[in-house]
Design a protein around this motif. Sequence first.
Motif, PDB file in Angstrom:
ATOM      1  N   ILE A   1       0.833  -1.079   0.036  1.00 22.68           N
ATOM      2  CA  ILE A   1       0.073   0.040   0.082  1.00 22.68           C
ATOM      3  C   ILE A   1       0.913   1.227  -0.078  1.00 22.68           C
ATOM      4  O   ILE A   1       1.810   1.202   0.926  1.00 22.68           O
ATOM      5  CB  ILE A   1      -0.891   0.031   1.168  1.00 22.68           C
ATOM      6  N   VAL A   2       0.756   2.232  -0.814  1.00 21.73           N
ATOM      7  CA  VAL A   2       1.520   3.209  -1.163  1.00 21.73           C
ATOM      8  C   VAL A   2       0.664   4.683  -0.941  1.00 21.73           C
ATOM      9  O   VAL A   2      -0.629   4.671  -1.241  1.00 21.73           O
ATOM     10  CB  VAL A   2       2.442   3.249  -2.306  1.00 21.73           C
ATOM     11  N   PRO A   3       1.313   5.898  -0.832  1.00 23.33           N
ATOM     12  CA  PRO A   3       0.484   7.045  -1.066  1.00 23.33           C
ATOM     13  C   PRO A   3      -0.142   7.026  -2.409  1.00 23.33           C
ATOM     14  O   PRO A   3       0.408   6.620  -3.513  1.00 23.33           O
ATOM     15  CB  PRO A   3       1.231   8.075  -0.757  1.00 23.33           C
ATOM     16  N   GLY A   4      -1.162   7.852  -2.724  1.00 20.06           N
ATOM     17  CA  GLY A   4      -1.953   8.203  -4.174  1.00 20.06           C
ATOM     18  C   GLY A   4      -3.125   7.404  -4.392  1.00 20.06           C
ATOM     19  O   GLY A   4      -3.688   6.778  -3.121  1.00 20.06           O
ATOM     20  N   ASP A   5      -3.714   7.491  -5.456  1.00 17.39           N
ATOM     21  CA  ASP A   5      -4.861   6.888  -5.827  1.00 17.39           C
ATOM     22  C   ASP A   5      -4.665   6.046  -7.112  1.00 17.39           C
ATOM     23  O   ASP A   5      -5.666   5.684  -7.736  1.00 17.39           O
ATOM     24  CB  ASP A   5      -5.938   7.944  -6.091  1.00 17.39           C
ATOM     25  N   LYS A   6      -3.836   5.628  -7.373  1.00 19.69           N
ATOM     26  CA  LYS A   6      -3.135   4.704  -8.723  1.00 19.69           C
ATOM     27  C   LYS A   6      -2.843   3.125  -8.036  1.00 19.69           C
ATOM     28  O   LYS A   6      -2.646   2.927  -6.875  1.00 19.69           O
ATOM     29  CB  LYS A   6      -2.150   5.487  -9.435  1.00 19.69           C
ATOM     30  N   LEU A   7      -2.936   2.360  -9.192  1.00 18.22           N
ATOM     31  CA  LEU A   7      -2.503   1.168  -9.081  1.00 18.22           C
ATOM     32  C   LEU A   7      -1.318   0.757  -9.860  1.00 18.22           C
ATOM     33  O   LEU A   7      -1.382   0.885 -11.173  1.00 18.22           O
ATOM     34  CB  LEU A   7      -3.821   0.106  -9.158  1.00 18.22           C
ATOM     35  N   LYS A   8      -0.062   0.344  -9.422  1.00 15.60           N
ATOM     36  CA  LYS A   8       1.076   0.160 -10.369  1.00 15.60           C
ATOM     37  C   LYS A   8       0.983  -1.423 -10.468  1.00 15.60           C
ATOM     38  O   LYS A   8       1.333  -1.850  -9.411  1.00 15.60           O
ATOM     39  CB  LYS A   8       2.252   0.696  -9.968  1.00 15.60           C
ATOM     40  N   ILE A   9       1.269  -1.904 -11.793  1.00 13.41           N
ATOM     41  CA  ILE A   9       1.345  -3.302 -11.751  1.00 13.41           C
ATOM     42  C   ILE A   9       2.641  -3.627 -12.457  1.00 13.41           C
ATOM     43  O   ILE A   9       2.752  -3.202 -13.614  1.00 13.41           O
ATOM     44  CB  ILE A   9       0.172  -3.861 -12.573  1.00 13.41           C
ATOM     45  N   SER A  10       3.384  -4.594 -11.727  1.00 13.55           N
ATOM     46  CA  SER A  10       4.727  -4.677 -12.628  1.00 13.55           C
ATOM     47  C   SER A  10       4.552  -6.429 -12.769  1.00 13.55           C
ATOM     48  O   SER A  10       4.372  -7.192 -11.857  1.00 13.55           O
ATOM     49  CB  SER A  10       5.953  -4.599 -11.653  1.00 13.55           C
ATOM     50  N   VAL A  11       4.948  -6.916 -13.900  1.00 12.12           N
ATOM     51  CA  VAL A  11       4.832  -8.557 -14.204  1.00 12.12           C
ATOM     52  C   VAL A  11       6.323  -8.921 -14.567  1.00 12.12           C
ATOM     53  O   VAL A  11       7.059  -8.362 -15.190  1.00 12.12           O
ATOM     54  CB  VAL A  11       3.777  -8.819 -15.184  1.00 12.12           C
ATOM     55  N   LEU A  12       6.508 -10.093 -13.983  1.00 10.24           N
ATOM     56  CA  LEU A  12       7.591 -10.812 -14.319  1.00 10.24           C
ATOM     57  C   LEU A  12       7.555 -12.246 -14.480  1.00 10.24           C
ATOM     58  O   LEU A  12       7.355 -12.933 -13.724  1.00 10.24           O
ATOM     59  CB  LEU A  12       8.831 -10.668 -13.120  1.00 10.24           C
ATOM     60  N   PRO A  13       7.421 -12.863 -15.992  1.00  5.09           N
ATOM     61  CA  PRO A  13       7.248 -14.135 -16.112  1.00  5.09           C
ATOM     62  C   PRO A  13       8.577 -14.797 -15.873  1.00  5.09           C
ATOM     63  O   PRO A  13       9.411 -14.514 -16.557  1.00  5.09           O
ATOM     64  CB  PRO A  13       6.838 -14.394 -17.746  1.00  5.09           C
ATOM     65  N   LYS A  14       8.563 -15.416 -14.746  1.00  8.38           N
ATOM     66  CA  LYS A  14       9.921 -15.963 -14.242  1.00  8.38           C
ATOM     67  C   LYS A  14      10.077 -17.426 -14.680  1.00  8.38           C
ATOM     68  O   LYS A  14       9.389 -18.541 -14.130  1.00  8.38           O
ATOM     69  CB  LYS A  14       9.935 -15.895 -12.768  1.00  8.38           C
ATOM     70  N   GLY A  15      11.064 -17.896 -15.530  1.00 10.81           N
ATOM     71  CA  GLY A  15      11.189 -19.070 -16.025  1.00 10.81           C
ATOM     72  C   GLY A  15      11.995 -19.907 -14.968  1.00 10.81           C
ATOM     73  O   GLY A  15      12.759 -19.528 -13.985  1.00 10.81           O
ATOM     74  N   GLY A  16      11.624 -21.134 -15.195  1.00 12.09           N
ATOM     75  CA  GLY A  16      12.436 -22.172 -14.002  1.00 12.09           C
ATOM     76  C   GLY A  16      13.816 -22.224 -14.052  1.00 12.09           C
ATOM     77  O   GLY A  16      14.463 -22.305 -13.018  1.00 12.09           O
ATOM     78  N   GLY A  17      14.281 -22.139 -15.171  1.00 13.40           N
ATOM     79  CA  GLY A  17      15.728 -22.657 -15.204  1.00 13.40           C
ATOM     80  C   GLY A  17      16.724 -21.611 -14.542  1.00 13.40           C
ATOM     81  O   GLY A  17      17.463 -21.735 -13.922  1.00 13.40           O
ATOM     82  N   ALA A  18      16.442 -20.131 -14.675  1.00 12.41           N
ATOM     83  CA  ALA A  18      17.049 -19.245 -14.002  1.00 12.41           C
ATOM     84  C   ALA A  18      16.653 -19.334 -12.341  1.00 12.41           C
ATOM     85  O   ALA A  18      17.440 -19.088 -11.544  1.00 12.41           O
ATOM     86  CB  ALA A  18      16.970 -17.688 -14.471  1.00 12.41           C
ATOM     87  N   GLU A  19      15.614 -19.599 -12.210  1.00  9.38           N
ATOM     88  CA  GLU A  19      15.102 -19.386 -10.693  1.00  9.38           C
ATOM     89  C   GLU A  19      15.513 -20.600 -10.011  1.00  9.38           C
ATOM     90  O   GLU A  19      15.810 -20.230  -8.749  1.00  9.38           O
ATOM     91  CB  GLU A  19      13.532 -19.699 -10.813  1.00  9.38           C
ATOM     92  N   ASN A  20      15.872 -21.553 -10.609  1.00 11.74           N
ATOM     93  CA  ASN A  20      16.401 -22.911  -9.889  1.00 11.74           C
ATOM     94  C   ASN A  20      17.752 -22.679  -9.385  1.00 11.74           C
ATOM     95  O   ASN A  20      18.183 -23.369  -8.512  1.00 11.74           O
ATOM     96  CB  ASN A  20      16.344 -24.035 -10.625  1.00 11.74           C
ATOM     97  N   MET A  21      18.461 -21.462  -9.769  1.00  8.43           N
ATOM     98  CA  MET A  21      19.746 -21.259  -9.212  1.00  8.43           C
ATOM     99  C   MET A  21      19.702 -20.194  -8.203  1.00  8.43           C
ATOM    100  O   MET A  21      20.886 -19.848  -7.610  1.00  8.43           O
ATOM    101  CB  MET A  21      20.446 -20.691 -10.601  1.00  8.43           C
TER     102      MET A  21
END
Lengths: 183, 281
Positions: free
Chosen positions: B133-153
């Motif tokens: 929850i942040v100040p203001g009246d907007k919604l910021k959406i950030s997406v990261l499709p996270k692949g398994g190969g890198a995540e597993n490290m």
Amino acid sequence: MAKKITLPLTDEIVKDLKSGDEVLLNGVMYVGRDAAHKKLVASLDKGEKLPLDLKGATIFFMGPSPARPGRPIGSAGPTTSYRMDSYSPRLMAEGLKGMIGKGMRSQAVKDAMKEYKAVYFGAIGGAGALISKSIKKADVLAYDELGAEALRRLEVEDFPATVVNDIYGGDLYEEGKAKYKKD
Amino acid sequence: MREIKTDEIIKTVSELFQHSCHYLPDDVLNTIKKAHETEESPVAKEVLGKILENADIAGAEQIPLCQDTGLSVVWLELGQEAHIVGGDLNEAVNEGVRQGYDKGYLRKSVVRQPFSARVNTKDNTPADIWTTIVPGDKLKISVLPKGGGAENMSRLTVLAPAQGHQGIIDFVVNRVSESGSNPCPPVTVGVGIGGTTEKTMMLAKKALLRKMGEHNHDPEVAEMEKEILEKVNKLGIGAMGYGGRTTALAVNVETHPCHIASLPVAVNMQCWCNRHEEAII
């Protein structure tokens, strides 16, 4: 200059492949990841007939994204190979001669490659759009219930890959790193 | 109080995932182009050239850059003056993932039970959703499709405070070295230092969203980023691990205050295919 190779692989073909060689693969290859490998080895343990002939076969470690209408397959790059390490020696003992993936293999797999005269090719991880262009036909062969992880049969033309581990113990990952490492 | 409709959230999340899986951010693409120009290893240069060609094909023919379109990681920064109407916020995000992965022909890569049945949920839900929850009246959406190969490290450690600067450098460089070709180098290395351990991991992951070429605003941390990048690129791993000069495109370090007894450090890597996007509603 990349060497053109026609699948299935034979002892004659693999003896000329050395780590670092660029190749273009043509013909039929199979696709399977962790879940399909688990089922294949379970079938072997039970003495059942496999849905593919492993003699000279090449398995591509891959789970494609869905194909858009009119296309044989979606994005189709390699997955990380170490997850197949516990299954690969068993399949090599049954005739498997080629594996395509990305990332390092265990010593047991490398030893089995020497023993059974099999090679491990690297494909460019993440280059799934580029690689998909070399796939002309794709069919689910078995384990359809696994979705993206089903066992597939592919027909490929000039599929780009690099020999990582050859039958002589050569390892491109070790050789390449040694060459460019700075102290 | 400003109203934000869940329908708009669904549509935005759906579009963000579809677009990010087909187009690399410009800063990432330009950094790969520079690595391609300067690479000394012919094999690695060839790989980087194909990675750039792949990006062209993905956009032109609408084939995902990578078949692993990831587990859907979503950060929401919700303004405290905004009011969500039309339904459940988390369900709206998941519905956006569901629709995006269906319409975009993206791979569904989530299994329900993680260690036994492993049956695919078939719509890539649930997403990992992190809301602040942040100040203001907007919604910021950030997406990261996270692949398994890198995540597993990924790795987490808690150092003794006495290990300090050098302990951190050694841990991060060693992690990249041990990971070798597995996370699809050249990677972006996210590093979290401080907090309690779940905070440390989150810092490392969120660091992946930073724009290429930007450094931490703290000069001491920025120096550390440069030092780690230099050391990592001396490892010789190179593109796809075939040997070369560019093992990482960037090292992004984020820090947070921590307990007097602790020095937690986390590493979270992203493959060369560093897809991520954001939108503000």
